[in-house]
Each structure stands twice: as C-alpha cells, then as structure tokens.
Design an enzyme around this catalytic site. Structure first.
Site, PDB file in Angstrom:
ATOM      1  N   TYR A 102       0.855  -1.202  -0.068  1.00 59.69           N
ATOM      2  CA  TYR A 102       0.013  -0.051   0.028  1.00 59.69           C
ATOM      3  C   TYR A 102       0.929   1.120   0.080  1.00 59.69           C
ATOM      4  O   TYR A 102       2.130   1.413   0.582  1.00 59.69           O
ATOM      5  CB  TYR A 102      -0.871   0.179   1.240  1.00 59.69           C
ATOM      6  CG  TYR A 102      -1.893  -0.976   1.342  1.00 59.69           C
ATOM      7  CD1 TYR A 102      -3.398  -0.519   0.492  1.00 59.69           C
ATOM      8  CD2 TYR A 102      -1.688  -2.271   1.679  1.00 59.69           C
ATOM      9  CE1 TYR A 102      -4.264  -1.614   0.678  1.00 59.69           C
ATOM     10  CE2 TYR A 102      -3.078  -3.211   1.610  1.00 59.69           C
ATOM     11  CZ  TYR A 102      -4.154  -2.774   1.151  1.00 59.69           C
ATOM     12  OH  TYR A 102      -5.290  -3.762   1.297  1.00 59.69           O
ATOM     13  N   TYR A 141      -0.091 -10.203   0.100  1.00 58.10           N
ATOM     14  CA  TYR A 141       1.087  -9.678   0.815  1.00 58.10           C
ATOM     15  C   TYR A 141       0.759 -10.149   2.151  1.00 58.10           C
ATOM     16  O   TYR A 141      -0.171 -10.898   2.525  1.00 58.10           O
ATOM     17  CB  TYR A 141       0.793  -8.366   1.114  1.00 58.10           C
ATOM     18  CG  TYR A 141      -0.465  -7.861   1.554  1.00 58.10           C
ATOM     19  CD1 TYR A 141      -0.973  -7.925   2.892  1.00 58.10           C
ATOM     20  CD2 TYR A 141      -1.427  -7.158   0.679  1.00 58.10           C
ATOM     21  CE1 TYR A 141      -1.983  -7.270   3.497  1.00 58.10           C
ATOM     22  CE2 TYR A 141      -2.836  -6.718   1.150  1.00 58.10           C
ATOM     23  CZ  TYR A 141      -2.938  -6.601   2.440  1.00 58.10           C
ATOM     24  OH  TYR A 141      -4.222  -6.375   3.050  1.00 58.10           O
ATOM     25  N   ARG A 151      -2.523 -12.417   2.639  1.00 63.04           N
ATOM     26  CA  ARG A 151      -3.726 -12.234   2.365  1.00 63.04           C
ATOM     27  C   ARG A 151      -4.046 -12.231   0.602  1.00 63.04           C
ATOM     28  O   ARG A 151      -3.235 -11.856  -0.069  1.00 63.04           O
ATOM     29  CB  ARG A 151      -4.198 -10.561   2.444  1.00 63.04           C
ATOM     30  CG  ARG A 151      -4.029 -10.281   3.942  1.00 63.04           C
ATOM     31  CD  ARG A 151      -5.348  -9.904   4.471  1.00 63.04           C
ATOM     32  NE  ARG A 151      -6.410 -10.411   3.864  1.00 63.04           N
ATOM     33  CZ  ARG A 151      -7.603 -10.033   3.479  1.00 63.04           C
ATOM     34  NH1 ARG A 151      -7.789  -8.501   3.466  1.00 63.04           N
ATOM     35  NH2 ARG A 151      -8.766 -10.675   3.135  1.00 63.04           N
ATOM     36  N   HIS A 154      -7.167  -8.608  -3.154  1.00 56.29           N
ATOM     37  CA  HIS A 154      -8.440  -8.046  -2.884  1.00 56.29           C
ATOM     38  C   HIS A 154      -8.353  -6.452  -3.061  1.00 56.29           C
ATOM     39  O   HIS A 154      -7.400  -5.726  -3.008  1.00 56.29           O
ATOM     40  CB  HIS A 154      -8.787  -8.281  -1.535  1.00 56.29           C
ATOM     41  CG  HIS A 154      -7.863  -7.800  -0.400  1.00 56.29           C
ATOM     42  ND1 HIS A 154      -6.756  -8.308  -0.022  1.00 56.29           N
ATOM     43  CD2 HIS A 154      -8.011  -6.646   0.331  1.00 56.29           C
ATOM     44  CE1 HIS A 154      -6.055  -7.497   0.939  1.00 56.29           C
ATOM     45  NE2 HIS A 154      -6.797  -6.630   1.253  1.00 56.29           N
ATOM     46  N   HIS A 156     -10.747  -3.149  -1.540  1.00 56.56           N
ATOM     47  CA  HIS A 156     -11.672  -2.638  -0.490  1.00 56.56           C
ATOM     48  C   HIS A 156     -12.515  -1.707  -1.253  1.00 56.56           C
ATOM     49  O   HIS A 156     -12.186  -0.968  -2.105  1.00 56.56           O
ATOM     50  CB  HIS A 156     -10.817  -1.975   0.492  1.00 56.56           C
ATOM     51  CG  HIS A 156      -9.952  -2.644   1.036  1.00 56.56           C
ATOM     52  ND1 HIS A 156     -10.264  -3.461   2.334  1.00 56.56           N
ATOM     53  CD2 HIS A 156      -8.614  -3.068   1.200  1.00 56.56           C
ATOM     54  CE1 HIS A 156      -9.045  -3.963   2.792  1.00 56.56           C
ATOM     55  NE2 HIS A 156      -8.129  -3.772   2.036  1.00 56.56           N
TER      56      HIS A 156
END
Length: 232
Positions: A102, A141, A151, A154, A156
């Site tokens: 991120y 990640y 994870r 995906h 959000h």
C-alpha cells in the site's frame, strides 16, 4: 436511497473469529443495538461530485507516469434488497499495488512501491446503479496473523448511503485465488454462499482487447443476497 438501511442486515455472524486474531480483542462482546436516526443523523453531511479528482475512476493514470502491473476493469451494479438500482451513490475503493504494498507510511512490507500508483479511486453510480473502475490487479501480501499468513488479492470497497453515517465497507476478491482457502478474514464469514458474494467473476464482455481484463462485482445492500460487510 432512504430505504437502503431501513431493516437490520440479514447476514449475521460472530464478529469474534479466533482464527482472525485481532477480532478477539476488538469485536463487540454484547449484541449490537440499532439506534434510530434522529434529526442530527439525517442532517449529516452528504457527498457530491466535488469530492472527485482527476482520473478518479482510472487508478492507472492518476500520476505522472502509468501504473505498473496487470490492468483490470472492475464493473458492477449497486442494488437494494428489491433489486432496484441505487442511483448517485458514492463508492470508493482502495488497494495495494501489483507487488502487494500500500502507498501508506504504515505499510513496511518489503516490496517495491509504485510511484505512479496511489491505490485510491472514487465514483458515483449512474442512473442504472452502475459503476466502473480501471485499476491494477493487486498483489498478495503477508500480514502476520499466523505463521506464513498471506492475504489474497483484494480490493476494498466503501459505499455511502444518505449521509456519512450510512456506510457499507466490504472487500472484493478474485476467482480461483489459491490463497482464499487459507485466509482467516475470508474464512470468518459463515457460509460458502456468503463468501461467494465477495468473489468477483471474470467477464469477457468487460474485457478490452489488448488493454485490460474485465471483472464483475455487483453489490447488494440488504436482504438475503446482501453483500457482507467486511469482518471486524
């Protein structure tokens, strides 16, 4: 949009999921209470199109250069419990980049940042309740919930209702991701039917030749087919 959240959610599950360790400490220990909206809540700020920015719907072209990674198009329809389209709803997305990192100071994952990818997008649904984003397929990640925890890819999603106090936050996953079976956030949901609501579908009709693959992710706000909220 006044009828979107008039009835309690039909999807219920224990917010404290032992496999998803942070929920044990932060999930509610008492039954949730429904608080009726009063004048203050109904007068809360609403979003208009002044919140949009340059290339708000195309995350690959928000910076000086073009984002790195596999381009994808995500389209869907926002509907209420009766199947009616929800018009002019404010939808935001945020995600990591193609390497699984991120663009945020708190993300210290040992993966490259992309200086041309912020990972944020915004749109309003049209008169048919439809929305569309162009973005980069996010990477997996590590997240340290348990040994060798990763994870799945995906995105959000945040959907606002009549005001800033009416909000659905959820996640969109990708079909046939081998990490889904190991993810304790995805697994915290109560059934395969509910989990399937969070998995997008590949759609060749949305795919642009020689440009980007297309995925469909429809969102239902209430009722038996409601898109589940993101677990705590």
């Amino acid at each position: 949009m006044s009828k979107i959240w008039e009835t309690p959610p039909t999807i219920e599950f224990d917010r404290a999921a032992p496999g998803y360790t942070s929920t044990v400490l932060r999930a509610p220990r008492q039954p949730l209470l429904r608080v009726p909206e009063g004048p203050l809540e109904l007068a809360a700020p609403r979003f208009d199109k002044s919140v949009l920015f340059s290339n708000h719907d195309d995350l690959t072209r928000q910076c000086a250069g073009e984002a790195i990674g596999e381009r994808i198009i995500v389209e869907g329809c926002l509907r209420d419990r009766e199947g009616e389209p929800v018009r002019n709803a404010f939808i935001e997305i945020w995600q990591c980049n193609a390497t699984g990192r991120y663009a945020h100071d708190r993300d210290q994952h040992d993966a490259p940042l992309d200086p041309n990818f912020t990972g944020n997008g915004r749109v309003f649904t049209d008169d048919n309740g439809d929305y569309k984003f162009t973005t980069i397929k996010p990477g997996a990640y590590p997240w340290r919930n348990h040994e060798n925890a990763w994870r799945p890819a995906h995105i959000h999603f945040s959907v606002f209702g009549n005001n800033v106090l009416q909000r659905l936050v959820t996640q969109m996953y990708f079909p046939n991701d081998p990490l889904l079976g190991y993810d304790t956030i995805f697994g915290a949901l109560p059934s395969d039917k509910v989990r399937d609501r969070l998995v997008s579908s590949f759609d060749l009709s949305l795919t642009q030749p020689e440009w980007a693959l297309g995925y469909r992710f429809d969102i239902v706000l209430d009722g038996p087919d409601a898109t589940p909220a993101q677990p705590d």
